[in-house]
Design an enzyme around this catalytic site. Sequence first.
Site, PDB file in Angstrom:
ATOM      1  N   LYS A   1      70.854 -88.875 -28.470  1.00 35.07           N
ATOM      2  CA  LYS A   1      71.090 -89.750 -29.624  1.00 35.07           C
ATOM      3  C   LYS A   1      69.990 -89.550 -30.660  1.00 35.07           C
ATOM      4  O   LYS A   1      70.243 -89.390 -31.832  1.00 35.07           O
ATOM      5  CB  LYS A   1      71.166 -91.211 -29.167  1.00 35.07           C
ATOM      6  CG  LYS A   1      71.373 -92.166 -30.314  1.00 35.07           C
ATOM      7  CD  LYS A   1      71.656 -93.574 -29.887  1.00 35.07           C
ATOM      8  CE  LYS A   1      71.771 -94.447 -31.147  1.00 35.07           C
ATOM      9  NZ  LYS A   1      72.089 -95.830 -30.865  1.00 35.07           N
TER      10      LYS A   1
ATOM     11  N   GLU B   1      62.237 -84.870 -22.433  1.00 37.05           N
ATOM     12  CA  GLU B   1      62.890 -84.145 -21.334  1.00 37.05           C
ATOM     13  C   GLU B   1      63.991 -83.238 -21.877  1.00 37.05           C
ATOM     14  O   GLU B   1      64.094 -82.057 -21.512  1.00 37.05           O
ATOM     15  CB  GLU B   1      63.505 -85.120 -20.314  1.00 37.05           C
ATOM     16  CG  GLU B   1      62.506 -85.948 -19.539  1.00 37.05           C
ATOM     17  CD  GLU B   1      62.238 -87.307 -20.180  1.00 37.05           C
ATOM     18  OE1 GLU B   1      62.308 -87.408 -21.433  1.00 37.05           O
ATOM     19  OE2 GLU B   1      61.937 -88.256 -19.437  1.00 37.05           O
TER      20      GLU B   1
ATOM     21  N   GLY C   1      73.035 -95.515 -26.429  1.00 37.53           N
ATOM     22  CA  GLY C   1      73.002 -94.384 -25.502  1.00 37.53           C
ATOM     23  C   GLY C   1      73.870 -94.581 -24.272  1.00 37.53           C
ATOM     24  O   GLY C   1      74.704 -93.751 -23.926  1.00 37.53           O
ATOM     25  N   ARG C   2      73.721 -95.733 -23.598  1.00 37.79           N
ATOM     26  CA  ARG C   2      74.484 -95.948 -22.348  1.00 37.79           C
ATOM     27  C   ARG C   2      75.923 -96.345 -22.620  1.00 37.79           C
ATOM     28  O   ARG C   2      76.686 -96.559 -21.681  1.00 37.79           O
ATOM     29  CB  ARG C   2      73.769 -96.980 -21.473  1.00 37.79           C
ATOM     30  CG  ARG C   2      73.497 -98.308 -22.140  1.00 37.79           C
ATOM     31  CD  ARG C   2      72.533 -99.152 -21.317  1.00 37.79           C
ATOM     32  NE  ARG C   2      72.076-100.338 -22.030  1.00 37.79           N
ATOM     33  CZ  ARG C   2      71.073-100.353 -22.911  1.00 37.79           C
ATOM     34  NH1 ARG C   2      70.436 -99.240 -23.212  1.00 37.79           N
ATOM     35  NH2 ARG C   2      70.714-101.473 -23.517  1.00 37.79           N
TER      36      ARG C   2
ATOM     37  N   GLU D   1      69.682-101.434 -17.518  1.00 34.74           N
ATOM     38  CA  GLU D   1      69.028-101.209 -18.823  1.00 34.74           C
ATOM     39  C   GLU D   1      69.527-102.233 -19.839  1.00 34.74           C
ATOM     40  O   GLU D   1      68.815-102.583 -20.770  1.00 34.74           O
ATOM     41  CB  GLU D   1      69.277 -99.768 -19.317  1.00 34.74           C
ATOM     42  CG  GLU D   1      68.341 -99.364 -20.444  1.00 34.74           C
ATOM     43  CD  GLU D   1      68.352 -97.873 -20.741  1.00 34.74           C
ATOM     44  OE1 GLU D   1      67.363 -97.178 -20.465  1.00 34.74           O
ATOM     45  OE2 GLU D   1      69.374 -97.387 -21.272  1.00 34.74           O
TER      46      GLU D   1
ATOM     47  N   HIS E   1      78.309 -95.976   7.472  1.00 37.05           N
ATOM     48  CA  HIS E   1      77.532 -95.439   8.593  1.00 37.05           C
ATOM     49  C   HIS E   1      76.052 -95.340   8.259  1.00 37.05           C
ATOM     50  O   HIS E   1      75.295 -94.667   8.952  1.00 37.05           O
ATOM     51  CB  HIS E   1      78.091 -94.065   8.987  1.00 37.05           C
ATOM     52  CG  HIS E   1      79.535 -94.153   9.389  1.00 37.05           C
ATOM     53  ND1 HIS E   1      79.938 -94.446  10.661  1.00 37.05           N
ATOM     54  CD2 HIS E   1      80.677 -94.051   8.650  1.00 37.05           C
ATOM     55  CE1 HIS E   1      81.263 -94.493  10.710  1.00 37.05           C
ATOM     56  NE2 HIS E   1      81.727 -94.264   9.499  1.00 37.05           N
TER      57      HIS E   1
ATOM     58  N   LYS F   1      56.720 -94.211 -21.579  1.00 39.40           N
ATOM     59  CA  LYS F   1      56.813 -92.993 -22.412  1.00 39.40           C
ATOM     60  C   LYS F   1      55.526 -92.813 -23.219  1.00 39.40           C
ATOM     61  O   LYS F   1      54.992 -91.711 -23.332  1.00 39.40           O
ATOM     62  CB  LYS F   1      57.987 -93.113 -23.401  1.00 39.40           C
ATOM     63  CG  LYS F   1      59.361 -92.972 -22.804  1.00 39.40           C
ATOM     64  CD  LYS F   1      60.390 -92.958 -23.947  1.00 39.40           C
ATOM     65  CE  LYS F   1      61.791 -93.233 -23.456  1.00 39.40           C
ATOM     66  NZ  LYS F   1      62.759 -93.405 -24.544  1.00 39.40           N
TER      67      LYS F   1
HETATM   68  O1  F6P Z   1      64.590 -93.932 -22.109  1.00 36.24           O
HETATM   69  C1  F6P Z   1      65.772 -94.639 -22.236  1.00 36.24           C
HETATM   70  C2  F6P Z   1      66.725 -94.017 -23.204  1.00 36.24           C
HETATM   71  O2  F6P Z   1      66.382 -94.364 -24.492  1.00 36.24           O
HETATM   72  C3  F6P Z   1      68.151 -94.423 -22.876  1.00 36.24           C
HETATM   73  O3  F6P Z   1      68.487 -95.638 -23.368  1.00 36.24           O
HETATM   74  C4  F6P Z   1      68.910 -93.283 -23.442  1.00 36.24           C
HETATM   75  O4  F6P Z   1      70.205 -93.231 -22.946  1.00 36.24           O
HETATM   76  C5  F6P Z   1      68.045 -92.125 -22.998  1.00 36.24           C
HETATM   77  O5  F6P Z   1      66.728 -92.605 -23.128  1.00 36.24           O
HETATM   78  C6  F6P Z   1      68.228 -90.855 -23.752  1.00 36.24           C
HETATM   79  O6  F6P Z   1      67.961 -90.996 -25.113  1.00 36.24           O
HETATM   80  P1  F6P Z   1      68.474 -89.919 -26.152  1.00 36.24           P
HETATM   81  O7  F6P Z   1      69.964 -89.879 -26.054  1.00 36.24           O
HETATM   82  O8  F6P Z   1      67.999 -90.380 -27.486  1.00 36.24           O
HETATM   83  O9  F6P Z   1      67.884 -88.596 -25.771  1.00 36.24           O
END
Ligand code: F6P
Length: 514
Positions: free
Chosen positions: A199, A205, A258-259, A344, A375, A485
């Site tokens: 987003k 990452e 995002g979610r 979240e 199990h 972060k």
């Molecule tokens: O660290 C949490 C978060 O902001 C989530 O809410 C989001 O889905 C994820 O990181 C990834 O963010 P982005 O889509 O901006 O890379």
Amino acid sequence: MSDAVAACWAKLESHGRKTLIELFGTDDQAGERVRMLSNRIEWGDGDMRGGMLCDWSKTHLDRELVADFEALADAAGFSAKRAALFAGEKINTTEGRAAEHTAQRGVGKESSVEEAAALHRRMQMLVEAVHEGALGQVNHLIHIGIGGSALGPALAVDALSRDLALVDVHVVSNIDGVALEAAFKACDPATTIVAVASKTFTTIETMTNAASALKWLAENGVSDPVGRVVALTANPEAAVAWGVDETRVLPFPETVGGRYSLWSSIGFPVAIAVGWDEFAQMLMGAAAVDRHFRDTDGAENLPLRAAFADQYYTRLRGCQTRAVFAYDERLGLFPDYLQQLEMESNGKRVTADGVAVSGPTAPITWGGVGTDAQHAVFQLLHQGTHLIPVDFIASIAPGDDLDPAHHRILLTNCFAQGAALMVGDPGDSPARNFPGDRPSATILCDDLDAATLGALIAFHEHRTFANAAMMGINPFDQFGVELGKQMAKRIEAGGNTFDASTDALLAAAGLSLV
Ligand code: F6P
């Protein structure tokens, strides 16, 4: 908490407790109870007709509790909050934004629905172009994203593309290079494209993994690596600045969280794996639940009813966790998806007004697949000291072509677990005693197709929203993820010292402090 909300909680707290067996009472009462608490949501028509039965009869909700929870929802302004959600008002007050994921499914503010439809047309064109060979032979897609930019695509691709994947999709989220290396090993660079899903287009990452994917393409004979990249983002300028050609940037609006973003261009790998029509079916199933949630009042509103049970167990019975077991291998990633959605969104300690909440908020969501989990962890559910409300999810139609015994045994085990949790068994010794009176809900889908998956996810989005509305919290921000972060950035920058414990860990790992 307003006086009216406090009065509703006081009334709810004053209820006497009946066991599930007492609530089922006589056969007549049992029948009425099942009719009241077990209802279907349906969608589509003709061959595309589908539905799911949402059975909350094995919970402790009864007519009186439901009426009092309806009063609580009224006092908490649920209807007005729901209207604001669908009207595209800025209900995410801490970030000054609307939350318009439903507009992506065609239900919401007219201008937002139109904007989403236009962006979907653009996405469809690119999906179809890829399928038709516009980017050359494409056998593999490495989808790079994290959190909301990965969990939805991973779930949907895993659930829907087992029978026939038009393109082999690998979702990579972790910065741990082991994850990306595994995708490299499974893909032929000459026929691989890369989707960078973020987003913000700034997440460390994702951007690190994306850079490594480009390097891998270049080192393996691909002459124009960035020409193999599609960007899925609400920050198209950053994607273009990073080098992606504008024609391969699929934007989505800032108002899609995002979610909650699977329905937007973040769903690109799903459409690539199963085709546009299936992706559109997923949107259709979700839209049916949107309309149900928007247009149904009181406990007939099934996500709201589920939230009544959630509030009951979390606040009135002190349950700290909620377990979800999909009796369907294809939904193996569903608990992971729900963890982010629920924890979240509602793992907060202040209300939308910034005041400390008056009780517990989101429980810890966890789970797995049946029958495997039986199990492994069901011992604790049946005989442990924690009361854990359980959701079961299953499909009437099988997902396999093997001997029907497989699916029959799967379903009978699912139903047996709910029954066993409820009725228990005195046993002939303390070790063999099952106390029973342990609640569960069952979502029984007609079939697990794309529309059903969309409906299932939308059901849980709205359940999460309904819980938030009753608790008075904003489910659409996530400031809790920021501090860690920032700390990581300070460590990465070097030259900073932290607490003695952290400094010792950094030194032990050979990470320089200066
Ligand atoms: O660290 C949490 C978060 O902001 C989530 O809410 C989001 O889905 C994820 O990181 C990834 O963010 P982005 O889509 O901006 O890379």
